[in-house]
Enzyme design. Sequence first.
Site, PDB file in Angstrom:
ATOM      1  N   HIS B  49       0.819  -1.210   0.000  1.00 16.57           N
ATOM      2  CA  HIS B  49       0.000   0.000   0.000  1.00 16.57           C
ATOM      3  C   HIS B  49       0.851   1.256   0.000  1.00 16.57           C
ATOM      4  CE1 HIS B  49      -3.811  -2.047   0.536  1.00 16.57           C
ATOM      5  NE2 HIS B  49      -3.224  -2.846   1.410  1.00 16.57           N
ATOM      6  N   GLU B 336      -2.957  -6.276  11.038  1.00 16.66           N
ATOM      7  CA  GLU B 336      -3.882  -6.378   9.898  1.00 16.66           C
ATOM      8  C   GLU B 336      -3.358  -5.437   8.814  1.00 16.66           C
ATOM      9  OE1 GLU B 336      -7.716  -4.614  10.468  1.00 16.66           O
ATOM     10  OE2 GLU B 336      -6.999  -3.185  11.925  1.00 16.66           O
TER      11      GLU B 336
END
Lengths: 124, 482, 423
Positions: B49, B336
């Site tokens: 990301h 996560e």
Amino acid sequence: MKIDDKTITCIACPNGCEITVSFDENGNISNISGNKCKNGIAYAQSEVTAPTRILTSSVLVENGDFPLVSVKTASPIPKELMREAVKQLAKCVVKAPVHVGDVVCGNILNTGVDVVSTANVGTK
Amino acid sequence: MYDVFIIGSGVSGGFIALELSKYNLKVALCEKSLEPCGGSSRANSGIVHAGYDPIPGTLKAKLNVRGSELMPEMAKRLNIDLNICGSYVIAFNDADDQKVYELYKRGITNNVADMTVLSGDAVRKAEPNISDKVTSALYARTTGIISPYKLAITSSELATQNGVDFLRGNEVVAMEDMGGYIKVITNKGSYDTQYVVNAAGVYADKIANMLGDNSFGIIPRKGEYLILDKNESGIVNSVIFQVPSDMGKGILVAPTVDGNVLLGPTSHNITDRDDKSTTKPGIAEAVAGAKRSVPTVNERALITMFAGIRAVPSTGDFIIGQSAANSRLFNAAGIESPGLTSSPAIGEYVVKLMAESGVALEKKKQFFMQRPAEKKVCSMPPEEACKLIESNPSYGKIVCRCEKVTEGEIIDAIHRPAGAVTLDGVKMRVRAGMGRCQGGFCTSRVIEILSRELNVPETEIRKQNEGSELLYRVLRDPEAKQ
Amino acid sequence: MENTITQQYIDKDLVIIGGGPAGLAAAAAAKENGIDDIVILERDKYAGGVLRQCIHDGFGLKIFGERLTGPEYAARYEEKIRELNIELKLNSFVLNVTPDKIVQALSPEGMLFYRAKAVILAMGCRERTRASIMLPGTRPAGVYTAGLVQRLINIDGYVPGKEAVILGSGDIGLIMARRLTLEGVNVKAVYELMSYSSGLKRNIVQCLDDYNIPLYLNHTVIEIHGRNRIEGVTVAKVDEKKQPIPGTEEFVKCDLLVLSVGLIPENELSKSAGAALNKVTGGLFVDDNMSTNKEGIFACGNVVHVHDLVDYVTLESVNAGKCAAEYIKNGSANGDIINVVPENGVRYVVPNTVHRDSQKDSVNFMFRTGNVYRDAKIAVYDGDRLIKSIKKKILTPGEMETVKLTADEIKSVKGEIHIGVEA
């Protein structure tokens, strides 16, 4: 004693007729019905009197380039002996090389039928 | 006595191990599965990301940006594919447009480079298969794709090459603080260690509890994914996200580094932390979600389905650092998304925190920076392939037809440090069985090779974990003959 | 992979990709028709393809008038290849075929580049998987395709489970039901999504009925259970739309799920060669000479369409071999082309086109129906003109059908040849 009707599926063609075979007091076939053609009659007769099958299986090969050789009964054996025959073949070992048609187990279960190899297996 | 005992060999554990392996420390990397990476790292979106998503000021934001910076160098050192393909977060209405703009602003605050907000038409120009209904999108050039399990496995492999003990098939069942050290008890034995690093994924809270740390909980959240045939590659060239919600980043459509197309994940909290089953509604949801972004997605080209469990922290942010309950415990928990991206930074950060709290770190004289390149015969120039095959003909024998993997490559994967011992271990390392026939042709060959190379009977070769033996018995056992 | 200019090519008249029944028969036919310079590239360590693992009998009734087993059938063609002195390269995996007939293969001898005058594609087919039927659940050990189970038992010599459920009543599934049973595996049932079995009748009788293995039509497996090894499946009855009917779900304990859910022609190489595919079957488009749309690239066997009997593969492959030989000697067949169109219940027809002035006495058109038809007719039309009508007591998707048209009948066609089912 009267034998009950037997229903079998004909395998003479893809139609797969359900054929009903009836018997008389003496155990003889009295009627065959449900077949669409005469091939069904012959099939039904042999199937209800003495059903037989070709057995195909494998046998262990010693020192072969494959661990197993495929085998078959040289002619059909009684259907009810199929499982017992496989148990017999599980105990059988052949030495490489093996050729198509070699007898790997003679007169299996005293049927008078030999089990023959169906493949060639070379030595390791 | 270990200096550091790391529980869990996902991406966090792998990178912590790799970072620690630079120093003169006796380090164990403990994994309950038989292969590295048995949990969350194995089944996720595989996205690096850009960093516009996390709330500014959080650990997630900090480590995402740092991880994204480190990743290209890490991928090079580990010799794995990283494709900086860019991403779009697409909007379908005014509310989405607003969210897209918020993400853009957040990205600016998080110091994310090379972002643009594009009109729907501009997005479709770049990605022609995107829905006509898309109104705008946030484009982030620095988003990348990587194989998450390859990242975890190769970091574990390189750490092992640098002297870390990889303890496979060891499930930690209890820990005891012995005063001067910690005793870690697994289903296989017990190990003494100065420090414990908890990188146990969805079980991190349970592990922390074993040393009296009850400061956080982990909520398991399932995500179901679909993988499409390589024939579908090119349907998108970058990662297509929808605007995120409280339940995560939504269903994406993305290329994979290996040339497939990935659809998913769904996002549902579950109670069973090991429930990695796919479901009919889950598959339907993933397909429908993907089609919303890219209507021409062809679900008939499906080659496999899987589910992964996210380790959602009760605190909302990564839980990283020395435990207040036990100073010998360091947590790397609640990792996560963007955990995969952050993982190299997590390794760096945990070791920094350990040093700050007094763990003596002395650099080793010899440290292997670089994981050796894997030989991939079918992507070599022909002359090079011929030379390799001449030296070892097993490189000339294709085992996996769909992914074109040779026997030599499989043998290499078995004999590497922390090498493959299972069918899935081979599959994750070299892709044998991962193609369109899903192992229909190569499973029996891979079992044979594993058996031969590891010198164990074929009936003991497993798919994944203990109890997952692939074959029941030998058909014709010479010993059984009478 | 880019090929460098310095690349050494091996020149061949004919390169055959695949040493299964199709490739072997095509090679023999090409040689018998005057082509000497042939190589067969086989990816496995043995020739004969899937026949080697099909140890059951029933092969060869059409060609040899005998009930041979698969290995015996294969052995006859291997013998023929040896006698004809045709080069057979084992462990040789073709990576790429170009439209100009460069064939790149990886083998233990290295990376080989063949430059061929003609190529015959004979790669066969592969099995559909769990994903192709979108079967959800866990991903444990013990979920295998029927062909894999067959290979594990018959070639490698391992029994993969002790309590089996079989999904799909295609022939391989039925054959494996019997084989597993005879080896002591408890085969609990065969489930079939459709309202009929796609397997041959004789296999239903001899593989299931003989051993009292139930066949549940209109049923399917809807979920797989078990974390490490499969522990069971949920099965359910399906409605007319093939959707599971709520309330009919049932858990069936098993440690082996055998998937016999269909075959797909394996045409990745054909795509690289630029050959056109049939969207319905995934098979190759071919003309009456078994030529693809790429000049000099021929195809035969299951790569064209999935056959029910190997005998038909052989017949088709002999034609491909002969025509490839003819092409190598005299170039492409020219002349008027007639399209062949499946309609009214016929799913596909092979060949897809036929030469009006075919040199053959007759052409066999092979096809399958999409459904079961009883007391129907196969009708062949040229526009509105009925060319031929054949009465059939039964037509089922499981059995391939053939219609023969004579050279004169083909010559007379004005438009297209349409083949369909009529009541």
